[in-house]
Write a protein that holds these residues in place. Structure first.
Motif, PDB file in Angstrom:
ATOM      1  N   SER A 138       0.681  -1.237  -0.133  1.00 21.62           N
ATOM      2  CA  SER A 138      -0.242   0.115   0.094  1.00 21.62           C
ATOM      3  C   SER A 138       0.859   1.135  -0.121  1.00 21.62           C
ATOM      4  O   SER A 138       0.633   2.275  -0.570  1.00 21.62           O
ATOM      5  CB  SER A 138      -0.933  -0.012   1.091  1.00 21.62           C
ATOM      6  N   TYR A 142       1.115   4.398  -2.760  1.00 21.12           N
ATOM      7  CA  TYR A 142       0.836   5.649  -2.394  1.00 21.12           C
ATOM      8  C   TYR A 142       1.870   6.405  -3.099  1.00 21.12           C
ATOM      9  O   TYR A 142       1.583   7.480  -3.653  1.00 21.12           O
ATOM     10  CB  TYR A 142       0.623   5.815  -1.119  1.00 21.12           C
ATOM     11  N   ILE A 165      -5.599   2.053  -1.221  1.00 20.31           N
ATOM     12  CA  ILE A 165      -6.986   1.988  -0.128  1.00 20.31           C
ATOM     13  C   ILE A 165      -7.307   0.607  -0.309  1.00 20.31           C
ATOM     14  O   ILE A 165      -7.638   0.090   0.889  1.00 20.31           O
ATOM     15  CB  ILE A 165      -7.730   3.021  -0.370  1.00 20.31           C
ATOM     16  N   PRO A 169      -7.215  -0.366   4.049  1.00 21.94           N
ATOM     17  CA  PRO A 169      -8.119   0.587   4.142  1.00 21.94           C
ATOM     18  C   PRO A 169      -7.943   1.731   5.215  1.00 21.94           C
ATOM     19  O   PRO A 169      -8.537   2.535   5.180  1.00 21.94           O
ATOM     20  CB  PRO A 169      -9.397  -0.428   4.655  1.00 21.94           C
ATOM     21  N   ASN A 171      -4.887   3.444   5.138  1.00 22.74           N
ATOM     22  CA  ASN A 171      -4.012   4.351   4.769  1.00 22.74           C
ATOM     23  C   ASN A 171      -4.301   5.651   4.677  1.00 22.74           C
ATOM     24  O   ASN A 171      -4.898   6.153   3.376  1.00 22.74           O
ATOM     25  CB  ASN A 171      -3.448   3.793   3.209  1.00 22.74           C
ATOM     26  N   TYR A 175      -5.909   8.009   1.097  1.00 20.94           N
ATOM     27  CA  TYR A 175      -7.296   8.743   1.089  1.00 20.94           C
ATOM     28  C   TYR A 175      -6.913  10.463   0.938  1.00 20.94           C
ATOM     29  O   TYR A 175      -7.532  10.855   0.257  1.00 20.94           O
ATOM     30  CB  TYR A 175      -8.080   8.601   2.534  1.00 20.94           C
ATOM     31  N   ASP A 195     -13.197  11.510   1.058  1.00 16.13           N
ATOM     32  CA  ASP A 195     -11.922  11.091   1.278  1.00 16.13           C
ATOM     33  C   ASP A 195     -11.575  11.762   2.556  1.00 16.13           C
ATOM     34  O   ASP A 195     -10.732  11.160   3.549  1.00 16.13           O
ATOM     35  CB  ASP A 195     -10.894  11.108   0.344  1.00 16.13           C
TER      36      ASP A 195
END
Length: 455
Positions: A138, A142, A165, A169, A171, A175, A195
């Motif tokens: 993740s 990003y 995400i 979820p 992170n 968002y 977000d």
């Protein structure tokens, strides 16, 4: 003839390769410890007076990447720290990528756009290789999204933020990054707010997210929520210049010019050469007719950020007001070069060419482009009518003014311009009626045409 288009304001975003990167993303993951490092082979260059210890290298890397992404305030220090860390040639590949991404954002903030682009490209090469499609990480997703956003790959960045995400979820970075992208590039403010809500559920006092959500609320006209978020951000971080700039924008949108001016001036006390604060203060100064001061602010804003089309547009507006048409034209040229879709700049460049009588055909092409970009903008109709008058084609001028008056029958410029055009084609009674109606609405409207030989 005066400019009939409004001044523009600019958000406090750091722009790179056509994509805005706000200073909105905390590195919640600490840099690797010295124990995790593997010394690399020394470069073929004169050795430093004394080799750096692992702890010293780790400290340089930490100074580069720890905390938020670089802002205007700390960008020079962060860029220097990243350069020193990279020059040790003892960073591992993931650290090199993060250092280059961070330095790219810092260089963007201080105006070194070419060098920043090199950093983003090198960072992206690493993250392209680091992301395993079968088992993606993740954080790497990003960071790749941030690199893509920086070079203008908006859709790929949006996809990576979404993947980050899905993998994690929780992170909050992803968002926040996706929310900023949705707001700044897609104008999808309600989706962005969703977000930002997710981030604030995880981190209620995240200042950057409060600023971003406050700006999004302001964009959709929800002034109460916007000011609540921005006031809270300033309460938590009273030295955050960006918070004041965004609150200034929010105050300006609700027509509180004095409060907006106070916010821009506070931002400039914190960060004296903040380009967005200077450009926005200049817009307010121009509205007050203080063109010399506005141009001074815009000169400084452009020195700090030479790639901001809004600053050139606003300075062109101020030069126009001082009848310095050559300087205004040069600034509109630059604004269009930097942002080819800026319809207002085409419209104003068309108007200058009509007024000066130079390059009238090119001016008409500018008006055509402005109309394509802003088909519902009546200012463009007024300008097209004026240039047809200067080209000696009153019937086409009448058509342009008719189109404007069909939408708004009470436009003094359009009424008076149509009156002039009707006089040229012998419709004296109708011409006199148009001029009388225009003078009733604006007793000074005739003075805007007279200097250009049109009565």
């Amino acid at each position: 003839m005066r400019l009939s288009t409004k001044l523009l304001l600019t958000a406090a975003a750091l722009v790179a390769g056509g994509a805005g990167i706000y200073a909105f993303a905390y590195h919640l993951y600490p840099p690797p410890s010295a124990r995790d490092r593997q010394a690399a082979v020394p470069a073929q260059a004169p050795p430093p007076p004394a080799p750096l210890s692992d702890q010293a290298v780790a400290q340089l890397f930490g100074e580069c990447v720890r905390g938020a992404w670089p802002t205007v305030a700390d960008a020079p220090v962060r860029a220097a720290a990243c350069s020193k860390a990279l020059q040790t040639r003892r960073l591992k590949p993931p650290e090199i990528a993060l250092a280059r991404l961070t330095r790219g954002i810092a260089r963007t903030a201080i105006g070194d756009k070419v060098l920043a682009a090199e950093d983003y490209s090198e960072a992206l090469k690493h993250y392209d290789g680091a992301v395993d499609p079968r088992n993606p990480d993740s954080l790497n997703l990003y960071r790749r999204a941030t690199s893509l956003y920086a070079i203008g790959e908006t859709d790929r960045a949006l996809s990576d933020y979404g993947d980050a995400i899905r993998v994690d979820p929780g992170n909050s970075l992803a968002y926040l990054g996706r929310g900023v992208l949705l707001a700044s590039r897609k104008r999808a403010y309600n989706r962005a707010i969703e977000d930002f809500d997710k981030v604030l559920a995880l981190q209620p006092d995240n200042v950057d997210t409060l600023i971003a959500r406050g700006n999004a609320y302001s964009q959709i006209g929800d002034n109460g929520r916007a000011l609540a978020d921005l006031d809270r951000a300033i309460q938590l971080a009273p030295d955050n210049a960006q918070a004041y700039v965004i609150r200034g924008l929010a105050n300006n949108r609700r027509d509180q010019k004095q409060l907006a001016m106070q916010d821009y001036e506070t931002a400039l006390k914190i960060t004296p050469r903040y380009p967005q604060a200077l450009a926005n203060r200049a817009a307010l100064l121009s509205e007050e007719g203080r063109y010399d001061q506005a141009i001074s602010d815009l000169d400084e804003s452009i020195k700090a950020d030479s790639d901001n089309p809004v600053a050139y547009y606003n300075r062109g507006y101020a030069y126009f007001a001082r009848h310095e048409y050559d300087k205004a034209l040069a600034d509109y040229d630059m604004a269009i070069k930097l942002e080819p879709g800026m319809g207002r700049a085409y419209n104003n460049r068309c108007l200058i060419r009509a007024i000066t009588g130079k390059d009238l055909v090119a001016g008409l092409q500018d008006c055509d482009t402005a109309q394509k970009l802003m088909p519902l903008n009546l200012d463009v109709r007024d300008t097209r009518g004026f240039i047809y008058l200067k080209l000696g084609d009153p019937r086409l001028a009448v058509k342009e003014y008719d189109d404007a008056l069909d939408v708004d029958p009470n436009r003094p410029l359009a009424l008076y311009g149509r009156g002039i055009a009707r006089s040229m084609i012998g419709e004296t009674r109708e011409a006199d009626a148009d001029k009388a109606a225009a003078l009733t609405l604006d007793p000074e409207v005739a003075e805007q045409f007279a200097p250009f030989g049109l009565k």
